[in-house]
Each structure stands twice: as structure tokens, then as C-alpha cells.
Scaffold this active site. Structure first.
Site, PDB file in Angstrom:
ATOM      1  CB  SER A  62      -0.955   0.014   1.189  1.00  0.00           C
ATOM      2  OG  SER A  62      -1.996  -0.880   0.952  1.00  0.00           O
ATOM      3  CE1 TYR A  67      -4.285   1.913   4.566  1.00  0.00           C
ATOM      4  CE2 TYR A  67      -2.853   0.632   5.992  1.00  0.00           C
ATOM      5  CZ  TYR A  67      -3.199   1.095   4.744  1.00  0.00           C
ATOM      6  OH  TYR A  67      -2.441   0.729   3.682  1.00  0.00           O
ATOM      7  CE  LYS A 106      -4.048   0.425  -1.305  1.00  0.00           C
ATOM      8  NZ  LYS A 106      -4.452  -0.353  -0.158  1.00  0.00           N
TER       9      LYS A 106
HETATM   10  N1  GLN Z   1      -2.398  -5.343  -1.683  1.00  0.00           N
HETATM   11  C1  GLN Z   1      -2.851  -5.209  -0.336  1.00  0.00           C
HETATM   12  C2  GLN Z   1      -4.363  -5.343  -0.242  1.00  0.00           C
HETATM   13  O1  GLN Z   1      -5.064  -4.944  -1.114  1.00  0.00           O
HETATM   14  C3  GLN Z   1      -2.395  -3.889   0.212  1.00  0.00           C
HETATM   15  C4  GLN Z   1      -2.834  -3.650   1.627  1.00  0.00           C
HETATM   16  C5  GLN Z   1      -1.820  -2.881   2.443  1.00  0.00           C
HETATM   17  O2  GLN Z   1      -0.651  -2.850   2.159  1.00  0.00           O
HETATM   18  N2  GLN Z   1      -2.297  -2.333   3.540  1.00  0.00           N
HETATM   19  O3  GLN Z   1      -4.890  -5.849   0.705  1.00  0.00           O
END
Ligand code: GLN
Length: 304
Positions: free
Chosen positions: A63, A240, A66
Site C-alpha cells: 500500500s 488507516y 497508494k
Molecule cells: N495489496 C494489499 C491489499 O489490497 C495492500 C494492503 C496494504 O498494504 N495495507 O490488501
């Protein structure tokens, strides 16, 4: 300030502590990683880098991607993005579905899974070859050409990604996904499966510490105002439902991934990346947070 000595000491102290964290086993391929890997890299705006441990070893950024896909989408469509995704912290786990139905398929922010899926949809709409364009973007930001997708990790997650499939189908039902679900998911799993080292991530994030300009060649990638917005969103949403305690302990905008990496940004000063694959119950690197907390506490270099 002797950054090298400071991170050497933090590395030693964190290694000495017990880590009850667990690998992200919902993506089977991520359990192949050595759980004891640990690296720290600090890169300052004047171009100096300081690393310790496994800071040059590539890992699955998950993530953390992102942050960069969000940045690329904002560059492409600007403020039109805010019609499709919000900027409020979710207070829920990264893969929680509960708010999405109430909020009519508009994800709380671009850094949770639902938001990142909308971002991938934007990239699919705007770019002829979004997978290649995303890698190019990461190569430009980091100044490192050898950045690739680990397709085994991407396929491993795709084969088990029931929850992401639920997210995207729900958003499609609210017309907030414009392309084919399979195409958008494929891009999403690939960007999560990019592999980079702490050293490369610290370089790639430097523009966020430098008002949107790459410090190396002085190229402006983002306006000051967009950089402000990205850093603010990262501060509030990057970890988060642990974003509050991350701000409390570390005091920097940061973005985590279930590969065990975290990158954090001190605007005007430095970036710092950590990697330790064992995760706490929120899906964030246990030792990584500990190392970042020690760094900003010992150096007194947080934004607060
Ligand atoms: N690829 C992971 C997912 O979609 C990424 C989640 C993360 O790194 N928090 O669950």
C-alpha cells in the site's frame, strides 16, 4: 546531526526487542519473506543518504504504492478527483467495507483499498498503458531504473483477493468504477506488487518533502498546493485506523504497506523509510513504527 550514528543505535535497540508481529499471510506469496529483515534509510533534501541493515534490499511495497498512484491521478485529473474519493480518515481497517455502502460508493480517502481502487480506475481511463506509466513514474521519482512488478506476488494476491473484488463490485454498482472490474483489479494488484528498497523509497518520496520538486534535477513534478494536500492526506490517512497513534508517536506524514514498509516525510528536511515485515494487528510494521518513533524523538525532528 550524525544521522548514521542515530539510525545505527535505533537499529541495534529495535533488534534487541521482542517483536510479536505477524507476516501478512492473506497474500500467500508474502509469507516467503524472511520475517527478520530490517532496514532503515534516511535521505535528506541536500541529497545525503544514510542506511542501516537491509536498506538496499527490495521488498513488496504494497500500500505504499497508494501514495504514488494517488499522486499520479491528481497530476492527471486534478480537482475532478474529489468527486470520486474523499479526504477524511476512515478510522477503519484498510480493507473495511462498512462505510462504502452508507457513503454510496465514494471511498473516504485515496489511501485505503477502496480509494486506491478508484484511483486505479482513473489511471486506466487516463493512460494508454497504465502499468508501464506507473513504473515510469516511480523510476522518474526515485531516479532508479531497476523498479519492477513482482508478478508472482500480484498473481498470488489476485487469486485470493475476494475482499478487493467485493469493494470494486460495490463501487461499480454505484457507478464509481468506469472501466472493467478485472482490468482495474489487475492494475491495483500490480502496483501493490512493485518492489523497492528503503533507499529507493526514500528517494522517491523526496519531492513531498521538497514542495513538489525533485531535488536531484530540480524538476517540478507537483505544485506547492498539491504537495500540501498530498502530505495532509498522508498524515491523516496513511496508516488507516492507526493514523492517530502514528501522528502521536512519530509526528510525520507516513504511508505503510503490508509488505512491512513505511515511508515518512518531513517537509523541508528529509524522508525516512523502514522495512520490517512483521505487522501489528492494524497491518502496519511493528518494528517500523518503533524505529520511526525513536528517530523523531531522539532527533527532535518531527513536524510538531
Ligand atoms: N495489496 C494489499 C491489499 O489490497 C495492500 C494492503 C496494504 O498494504 N495495507 O490488501
Amino acid at each position: 546531526m550524525d544521522y548514521q550514528q542515530i539510525i545505527n543505535d535505533i537499529y541495534r535497540d529495535c533488534l534487541a526487542e521482542k517483536d510479536n508481529g505477524k507476516l501478512a499471510d492473506y497474500i500467500p506469496e508474502l509469507t516467503q519473506v524472511d520475517p527478520d529483515k530490517f532496514g532503515i534509510q534516511v535521505t535528506t533534501l541536500d541529497g545525503h543518504g544514510y542506511g542501516v541493515g537491509d536498506y538496499q534490499e527490495k521488498f513488496s511495497i504494497q500500500s505504499i504504492a497508494k501514495l504514488f498512484s494517488f499522486t499520479l491521478a491528481l497530476k492527471l485529473i486534478g480537482n475532478a478527483l474529489w468527486k470520486r474519493v474523499g479526504v477524511e480518515p476512515s478510522g477503519d481497517p484498510f480493507n473495511s467495507l462498512v462505510q462504502l455502502e452508507h457513503e454510496k460508493g465514494i471511498p473516504r480517502n485515496p489511501l485505503i483499498n477502496a480509494g486506491a481502487l478508484v484511483i486505479c480506475d482513473v489511471l486506466v481511463s487516463e493512460l494508454e498503458n497504465p502499468k508501464a506509466a506507473f513504473l515510469d513514474f516511480m523510476r522518474t521519482l526515485s531516479g532508479e531504473q531497476d523498479i519492477r512488478y513482482n508478478t508472482t506476488v500480484a498473481e498470488s494476491e489476485k487469486a485470493n483477493g475476494y475482499k478487493n473484488a467485493a469493494h470494486i463490485n460495490l463501487m461499480k454498482s454505484f457507478d464509481n468504477i468506469h472501466n472493467k472490474v478485472a482490468t482495474v483489479l489487475d492494475l491495483y494488484y500490480h502496483i501493490c506488487a512493485v518492489e523497492m528498497s528503503c533507499e529507493e523509497l526514500s528517494s522517491a518520496a523526496l519531492l513531498f518533502a521538497n514542495n513538489g520538486i525533485l531535488p536531484g534535477n530540480k524538476e517540478r513534478i507537483l505544485s506547492k498546493s498539491i504537495t500540501k494536500r498530498i502530505n495532509a492526506t498522508t498524515q491523516l490517512c496513511g496508516l488507516y485506523d492507526q493514523a492517530g497513534s502514528f501522528a502521536f508517536k512519530v509526528g510525520l506524514p507516513g504511508k505503510s504497506g503490508v509488505g512491512g514498509g513505511i515511508v515518512a516525510i518531513h517537509p523541508g528536511k528529509y524522508t525516512i523509510s523502514v522495512w520490517s515485515p512483521k505487522l501489528n494487528e492494524k497491518g502496519n510494521s511493528h518494528k517500523g513504527i518503533q524505529a520511526l518513533e525513536l528517530f523523531t524523538t531522539n532527533t527532535e525532528l518531527s513536524i510538531f
